[in-house]
Design a protein around this motif. Structure first.
Motif, PDB file in Angstrom:
ATOM      1  N   GLN A  71       0.828  -1.212   0.000  1.00 37.97           N
ATOM      2  CA  GLN A  71       0.000   0.000   0.000  1.00 37.97           C
ATOM      3  C   GLN A  71       0.860   1.259   0.000  1.00 37.97           C
ATOM      4  N   ILE A  78       1.683   6.530  -6.848  1.00 40.68           N
ATOM      5  CA  ILE A  78       0.607   7.457  -7.259  1.00 40.68           C
ATOM      6  C   ILE A  78       1.050   8.904  -7.068  1.00 40.68           C
ATOM      7  N   LYS A 191      -7.073  13.230 -15.194  1.00 35.76           N
ATOM      8  CA  LYS A 191      -6.157  12.163 -14.782  1.00 35.76           C
ATOM      9  C   LYS A 191      -5.696  12.392 -13.346  1.00 35.76           C
ATOM     10  N   GLN A 194      -8.476  11.638 -10.840  1.00 39.54           N
ATOM     11  CA  GLN A 194      -8.610  10.190 -10.656  1.00 39.54           C
ATOM     12  C   GLN A 194      -7.510   9.653  -9.742  1.00 39.54           C
ATOM     13  N   LYS A 195      -6.282  10.124  -9.963  1.00 35.44           N
ATOM     14  CA  LYS A 195      -5.148   9.690  -9.138  1.00 35.44           C
ATOM     15  C   LYS A 195      -5.342  10.119  -7.688  1.00 35.44           C
ATOM     16  N   ARG A 196      -5.868  11.325  -7.496  1.00 35.67           N
ATOM     17  CA  ARG A 196      -6.107  11.818  -6.128  1.00 35.67           C
ATOM     18  C   ARG A 196      -7.151  10.947  -5.430  1.00 35.67           C
ATOM     19  N   ASP A 197      -8.210  10.576  -6.157  1.00 33.99           N
ATOM     20  CA  ASP A 197      -9.243   9.708  -5.585  1.00 33.99           C
ATOM     21  C   ASP A 197      -8.650   8.342  -5.236  1.00 33.99           C
ATOM     22  N   GLN A 198      -7.817   7.836  -6.139  1.00 37.90           N
ATOM     23  CA  GLN A 198      -7.142   6.545  -5.914  1.00 37.90           C
ATOM     24  C   GLN A 198      -6.215   6.630  -4.703  1.00 37.90           C
ATOM     25  N   LYS A 201      -8.183   6.583  -1.451  1.00 40.44           N
ATOM     26  CA  LYS A 201      -8.623   5.213  -1.169  1.00 40.44           C
ATOM     27  C   LYS A 201      -7.472   4.380  -0.605  1.00 40.44           C
ATOM     28  N   SER A 202      -6.288   4.500  -1.227  1.00 42.81           N
ATOM     29  CA  SER A 202      -5.106   3.746  -0.773  1.00 42.81           C
ATOM     30  C   SER A 202      -4.701   4.173   0.637  1.00 42.81           C
TER      31      SER A 202
END
Length: 380
Positions: A71, A78, A191, A194-198, A201-202
């Motif tokens: 993680q 990311i 993009k 999306q990376k910030r949302d990912q 979550k991580s």
């Protein structure tokens, strides 16, 4: 007769009692042995169960630590992509500004050329009329002068028209390029979102894993054992790194008390302060902002740049003559193994890897594998 009978009866009773006593003694001895064997078997079974439980706990902890590693490395990856996207966005926005300035300049140029062409056309028309009048008056000298001027105007008009057409083409091309750059910017922003949302979550998953790890090592002895395992791993990596690097360097001997701080921040844990149980901190833990630049305190060579359980993302620098500095808990590594770095060069970005609850930097100084108090090496 009676006496003999009584005597015989008494003897028989005594014999019976003696036999009974022997049997009872034998029964109780056998029973006690059976109980002891049962207790021993029970204790042995409990020991086995405890060992299996501890082994299972260790496996679960190892699995959780592996999850944490995956993680944290994922988050680091990311964040690296987000930084790259930001850099691309900055370049694109700079390019857009340059294109907008160019478009503005071309539009002014086109307006000036159109005005110039308009004036040339007026002059051209007047010249034609003058030429016609000169022909009517049969003034050859005046007609020749006007004819030359007319030719000059015609040529100039043609040049201006060509320049104007070239400007319009360049303007159209610049506008198309500008539209494309703006489209790319929109895509990059999507993009990045999306990376910030990912990332969020991580980070949430990471926090859950840390909570599970903390529950797994809630006991002092288990936590102590985990720290010792981490320290053993670190020593092994340092020993391997020392063997790999054979580049002669001048070491840190002359730099004692002169080295700059790797990050600016207050000391959270001092060298030698209690970590847990009989273990003590072998370096400094310095408070830092998330993503803050971590600087090399002295020139050297990167001999380890990877994730290490308990220390997160680590950079290990060899300065020669057995002197090394270690930088842990980083969010991201800016250097790789084999890179040569100069004093003050950014080698990592501070973070909270290794399961830390807040952003900080773990900093060690080692001489011939023995830890030193970093405070005595750094400037006051």
């Amino acid at each position: 007769m009676t006496t003999t009978f009584a005597t015989r009866a008494g003897s028989k009773l005594i014999s019976t009692l003696l036999l009974s006593t022997t049997c009872l003694t034998s029964f109780f001895t056998t029973s006690s042995f059976a109980v002891s064997q049962a207790e021993l078997k029970g204790v042995s079974g409990e020991i086995n169960r405890q060992q299996q439980s501890l082994s299972q706990q260790k496996k679960q902890l190892d699995s959780l630590q592996q999850q944490l590693k995956d993680q944290e490395l994922g988050i680091s990856s990311i964040e690296k992509e987000i930084r790259q996207t930001k850099n691309e966005l900055a370049k694109t926005e700079s390019s857009i500004k340059q294109l907008e300035a160019k478009v503005s300049k071309l539009e002014k140029q086109r307006a000036e050329q159109s005005k110039q062409l308009e004036e040339l056309l007026k002059t051209y028309y007047i010249t034609q009329r003058s030429k016609a009048s000169s022909n009517l008056l049969n003034n050859d000298a005046e007609a020749d002068r006007i004819s030359q001027y007319f030719q000059y105007l015609a040529k100039k008009r043609s040049e201006v028209i060509q320049e104007l057409e070239s400007t319009v083409r360049e303007l159209d091309s610049s506008r198309r390029q500008l539209d494309l750059q703006k489209q790319q910017t929109t895509q990059l922003l999507d993009k990045q979102t999306q990376k910030r949302d990912q990332l969020a979550k991580s980070q949430s998953q990471r926090q859950g894993t840390i909570s599970k790890i903390q529950k797994s090592i809630s006991g002092d002895q288990v936590y102590l054992a985990e720290l010792r395992r981490n320290e053993t791993r670190l020593k092994a990596e340092i020993a391997k790194a020392a063997k790999r690097n054979n580049v002669p360097m001048d070491g840190l001997a002359r730099q004692k008390g002169k080295l700059p701080w790797p990050v600016k921040g207050r000391i959270l844990h001092s060298y030698g302060s209690a970590q847990t149980g009989s273990l003590h901190w072998k370096g400094l833990v310095i408070d830092a902002n998330y993503g803050q630049a971590v600087k090399a305190v002295y020139s050297g060579k990167v001999v380890f740049a990877d994730y290490l359980r308990g220390y997160g993302l680590v950079v290990l620098l060899d300065h020669g003559k057995g002197d090394m500095t270690l930088y842990g808990f980083n969010q991201s590594l800016m250097k790789k193994e084999g890179d040569k770095v100069k004093a003050g060069e950014t080698i990592a970005l501070a973070g909270n890897t290794g399961g830390q609850n807040q952003a900080s930097l773990y900093f060690e100084v080692r001489r011939n594998s023995v830890t030193q108090n970093p405070s005595s090496w750094l400037t006051r």
